[in-house]
Motif scaffolding. Structure first.
Motif, mmCIF file in Angstrom:
data_model
loop_
_atom_site.group_PDB
_atom_site.id
_atom_site.type_symbol
_atom_site.label_atom_id
_atom_site.label_comp_id
_atom_site.label_asym_id
_atom_site.label_seq_id
_atom_site.Cartn_x
_atom_site.Cartn_y
_atom_site.Cartn_z
ATOM 1 N N SER A 159 0.839 -1.190 0.000
ATOM 2 C CA SER A 159 0.000 0.000 0.000
ATOM 3 C C SER A 159 0.879 1.247 0.000
ATOM 4 O O SER A 159 2.074 1.186 0.297
ATOM 5 C CB SER A 159 -0.924 0.008 1.226
ATOM 6 O OG SER A 159 -1.817 1.098 1.178
ATOM 7 N N PHE A 160 0.270 2.366 -0.340
ATOM 8 C CA PHE A 160 0.966 3.646 -0.392
ATOM 9 C C PHE A 160 -0.063 4.728 -0.135
ATOM 10 O O PHE A 160 -1.114 4.740 -0.789
ATOM 11 C CB PHE A 160 1.619 3.833 -1.769
ATOM 12 C CG PHE A 160 2.341 5.148 -1.950
ATOM 13 C CD1 PHE A 160 3.476 5.445 -1.211
ATOM 14 C CD2 PHE A 160 1.891 6.079 -2.873
ATOM 15 C CE1 PHE A 160 4.151 6.642 -1.387
ATOM 16 C CE2 PHE A 160 2.561 7.274 -3.065
ATOM 17 C CZ PHE A 160 3.694 7.570 -2.317
ATOM 18 N N LYS A 161 0.195 5.601 0.829
ATOM 19 C CA LYS A 161 -0.837 6.586 1.166
ATOM 20 C C LYS A 161 -0.219 7.903 1.619
ATOM 21 O O LYS A 161 0.903 7.957 2.142
ATOM 22 C CB LYS A 161 -1.740 6.049 2.274
ATOM 23 C CG LYS A 161 -1.050 5.887 3.631
ATOM 24 C CD LYS A 161 -2.040 5.439 4.706
ATOM 25 C CE LYS A 161 -1.357 5.327 6.072
ATOM 26 N NZ LYS A 161 -2.317 4.924 7.126
ATOM 27 N N ALA A 162 -0.975 8.967 1.409
ATOM 28 C CA ALA A 162 -0.633 10.274 1.953
ATOM 29 C C ALA A 162 -1.239 10.404 3.347
ATOM 30 O O ALA A 162 -2.204 9.702 3.691
ATOM 31 C CB ALA A 162 -1.156 11.379 1.044
ATOM 32 N N TYR A 163 -0.667 11.294 4.153
ATOM 33 C CA TYR A 163 -1.240 11.573 5.467
ATOM 34 C C TYR A 163 -0.897 13.013 5.856
ATOM 35 O O TYR A 163 -0.039 13.646 5.261
ATOM 36 C CB TYR A 163 -0.737 10.583 6.524
ATOM 37 C CG TYR A 163 0.753 10.644 6.811
ATOM 38 C CD1 TYR A 163 1.238 11.359 7.902
ATOM 39 C CD2 TYR A 163 1.665 9.971 6.006
ATOM 40 C CE1 TYR A 163 2.600 11.414 8.169
ATOM 41 C CE2 TYR A 163 3.024 10.017 6.269
ATOM 42 C CZ TYR A 163 3.483 10.744 7.354
ATOM 43 O OH TYR A 163 4.831 10.796 7.608
ATOM 44 N N ALA A 164 -1.603 13.532 6.841
ATOM 45 C CA ALA A 164 -1.377 14.896 7.348
ATOM 46 C C ALA A 164 -1.327 15.918 6.213
ATOM 47 O O ALA A 164 -0.513 16.845 6.226
ATOM 48 C CB ALA A 164 -0.096 14.947 8.175
ATOM 49 N N VAL A 165 -2.205 15.757 5.243
ATOM 50 C CA VAL A 165 -2.196 16.639 4.068
ATOM 51 C C VAL A 165 -2.580 18.065 4.452
ATOM 52 O O VAL A 165 -2.081 19.036 3.873
ATOM 53 C CB VAL A 165 -3.141 16.094 2.972
ATOM 54 C CG1 VAL A 165 -3.167 17.024 1.768
ATOM 55 C CG2 VAL A 165 -2.700 14.688 2.552
ATOM 56 N N THR A 166 -3.435 18.237 5.435
ATOM 57 C CA THR A 166 -3.853 19.580 5.846
ATOM 58 C C THR A 166 -2.790 20.308 6.651
ATOM 59 O O THR A 166 -2.886 21.521 6.840
ATOM 60 C CB THR A 166 -5.151 19.510 6.680
ATOM 61 O OG1 THR A 166 -4.930 18.683 7.831
ATOM 62 C CG2 THR A 166 -6.291 18.940 5.845
ATOM 63 N N GLY A 167 -1.780 19.569 7.116
ATOM 64 C CA GLY A 167 -0.710 20.218 7.867
ATOM 65 C C GLY A 167 0.070 19.232 8.706
ATOM 66 O O GLY A 167 -0.490 18.556 9.566
ATOM 67 N N HIS A 168 1.357 19.134 8.449
ATOM 68 C CA HIS A 168 2.245 18.236 9.183
ATOM 69 C C HIS A 168 3.138 19.061 10.106
ATOM 70 O O HIS A 168 3.532 20.181 9.772
ATOM 71 C CB HIS A 168 3.096 17.430 8.194
ATOM 72 C CG HIS A 168 3.900 16.338 8.821
ATOM 73 N ND1 HIS A 168 5.093 16.566 9.472
ATOM 74 C CD2 HIS A 168 3.698 14.992 8.884
ATOM 75 C CE1 HIS A 168 5.587 15.420 9.916
ATOM 76 N NE2 HIS A 168 4.754 14.449 9.577
ATOM 77 N N ARG A 169 3.478 18.516 11.253
ATOM 78 C CA ARG A 169 4.279 19.245 12.249
ATOM 79 C C ARG A 169 5.648 19.685 11.743
ATOM 80 O O ARG A 169 6.254 20.598 12.289
ATOM 81 C CB ARG A 169 4.453 18.379 13.501
ATOM 82 C CG ARG A 169 3.207 18.250 14.341
ATOM 83 C CD ARG A 169 3.413 17.243 15.462
ATOM 84 N NE ARG A 169 2.303 17.263 16.408
ATOM 85 C CZ ARG A 169 2.191 16.437 17.448
ATOM 86 N NH1 ARG A 169 3.132 15.520 17.640
ATOM 87 N NH2 ARG A 169 1.162 16.517 18.255
ATOM 88 N N HIS A 170 6.149 19.028 10.717
ATOM 89 C CA HIS A 170 7.447 19.430 10.184
ATOM 90 C C HIS A 170 7.369 20.657 9.276
ATOM 91 O O HIS A 170 8.401 21.241 8.944
ATOM 92 C CB HIS A 170 8.074 18.272 9.408
ATOM 93 C CG HIS A 170 8.676 17.218 10.292
ATOM 94 N ND1 HIS A 170 9.110 15.996 9.808
ATOM 95 C CD2 HIS A 170 8.933 17.199 11.620
ATOM 96 C CE1 HIS A 170 9.599 15.279 10.805
ATOM 97 N NE2 HIS A 170 9.495 15.989 11.910
ATOM 98 N N LEU A 171 6.169 21.048 8.877
ATOM 99 C CA LEU A 171 6.035 22.178 7.953
ATOM 100 C C LEU A 171 6.623 23.470 8.507
ATOM 101 O O LEU A 171 7.409 24.140 7.808
ATOM 102 C CB LEU A 171 4.565 22.372 7.565
ATOM 103 C CG LEU A 171 4.282 23.583 6.672
ATOM 104 C CD1 LEU A 171 5.017 23.475 5.342
ATOM 105 C CD2 LEU A 171 2.779 23.743 6.441
ATOM 106 N N PRO A 172 6.287 23.911 9.731
ATOM 107 C CA PRO A 172 6.872 25.174 10.208
ATOM 108 C C PRO A 172 8.380 25.120 10.344
ATOM 109 O O PRO A 172 9.060 26.140 10.145
ATOM 110 C CB PRO A 172 6.189 25.404 11.560
ATOM 111 C CG PRO A 172 5.698 24.056 11.982
ATOM 112 C CD PRO A 172 5.335 23.342 10.714
ATOM 113 N N GLU A 173 8.909 23.961 10.673
ATOM 114 C CA GLU A 173 10.369 23.810 10.746
ATOM 115 C C GLU A 173 11.004 23.996 9.369
ATOM 116 O O GLU A 173 12.022 24.700 9.228
ATOM 117 C CB GLU A 173 10.714 22.432 11.305
ATOM 118 C CG GLU A 173 12.203 22.135 11.341
ATOM 119 C CD GLU A 173 12.520 20.697 11.710
ATOM 120 O OE1 GLU A 173 13.673 20.278 11.489
ATOM 121 O OE2 GLU A 173 11.627 19.979 12.225
#
Length: 343
Positions: free
Chosen positions: A199-213
């Protein structure tokens, strides 16, 4: 010998620190903590370390840890920020592999991690531990915030473009995929083999904690705010990150291949591949290396950069040791000369 302490030695980043430090010419692990496994021998939990360590896990003790030359925190968030201030006051030098000190703004940190930051005053002393950007600051630091795995792959892939103002900083996209070890060692249904395999999937598309970093680091390089759309994915494998990065080109006068080769020419752990050769996660497995390649498909205005790392090495424990070497004035590649595993 450099005396090393590790807080939180039972997770994947903790055992990876132990694996790499076992062959480090100047490092000796003298303390490793785990409240859950206190009293248990390290090589009982991790038999791959038999013959390398006689240590047993112990309860965290500030006096014991402060006697070390370097203390690594291989813990979940909200652990280091409760203990680091006391260690710094006792004279310890700390490398934190968690997210506690990566984001400079405590309110922004709280927004993404859902709780108040326990030691916001210490954030001012933290140096972001991406050596390819902050090497000189890392050398004199008492507290280094080791970058996250996704942020390492994305930033190394985009830095030359932003530093040279070749692309529009407000239209950046990162599509990144990681092996399941990036989620840690805790038991979760979503990480079971039968849930992940085939399987292969996306997650946290609305916002991941690593984004601000990531945006913080890229903005520092660009000298102005950046806007990144970041979509992480889960791969049915154990180790590795592949980030495919997209940016809108605004300067067509720059030879992009030459830009990347020149930018990273003196970096021991960034490998810019020849034009037309694409990186693979398997070629960096087990190695403290980021491999990068880039293309401009159909000669249009979109630059595509591909960046691969081992999330547990260059994305975590290997990079932490790279920071340790810089902090202590040791050769930067000491203990980190492992070649990627194939097959």
């Amino acid at each position: 010998m450099v005396k090393v302490g590790i807080v939180g030695g039972t997770g994947y980043t903790g055992v990876e620190l132990l694996r790499l430090l076992a062959l480090h010419e100047e490092a000796e692990v003298v303390a490793i903590t785990s409240r859950a496994e206190s009293g248990r021998r390290v090589d009982d939990l991790y038999p791959n370390l038999r013959g390398h360590y006689e240590l047993a896990f112990s309860e965290p003790d500030v006096r014991q840890l402060a006697a070390c030359d370097i203390v690594f925190f291989a813990t979940p968030h909200n652990v280091a920020m409760n203990l680091v201030p006391e260690l710094l006051q006792a004279g310890a030098r700390v490398i934190d592999l968690s997210a506690d000190y990566r984001i400079r703004d405590p309110q922004l940190w709280s927004r993404w991690y859902g709780e108040p930051h326990a030691s916001p005053e210490v954030l001012r002393a933290a140096v972001y531990g991406l050596p390819e950007v902050n090497r000189s600051s890392i050398a004199g630091a008492t507290l280094v915030a080791c970058p996250g795995c996704y942020p390492t792959s994305v930033q190394l892939g985009l830095i030359p473009l932003l530093a040279r103002q070749v692309v529009d900083p407000m239209h950046l996209i990162a599509s990144s995929a990681s092996g399941v070890s990036g989620a840690g060692r805790q038991a979760k249904v979503d990480n079971l083999l039968s849930e992940v395999a085939d399987s292969f999937k996306a997650y946290a598309v609305t916002g991941h904690r690593h984004l601000p970093e990531i945006e913080q680091g890229l903005s520092d390089v660009a000298g102005s705010p950046v806007a990144l759309t970041f979509v992480p994915h889960l791969l049915p494998m154990i180790r590795g990150i592949h980030s495919t990065l997209f940016a809108r080109r605004v300067d067509t006068s720059v030879d992009l291949q030459a830009l990347y080769e020149d930018w990273y020419a003196d970096e021991p752990f960034v490998d810019v591949l020849p034009e037309g050769m694409y990186p693979q996660t398997r070629t960096v497995k087990g190695a403290n290396r980021c491999q990068i390649s880039l293309q401009v498909p159909q000669g249009r205005d979109t630059v595509v950069v591909m960046s691969t790392i081992d999330n547990l090495v260059k994305g975590a424990s290997g990079q932490a040791i790279q920071n340790m070497n810089i902090m202590l004035g040791l050769p930067e590649d000491m203990g980190l000369k492992q070649v990627g595993l194939l097959p």
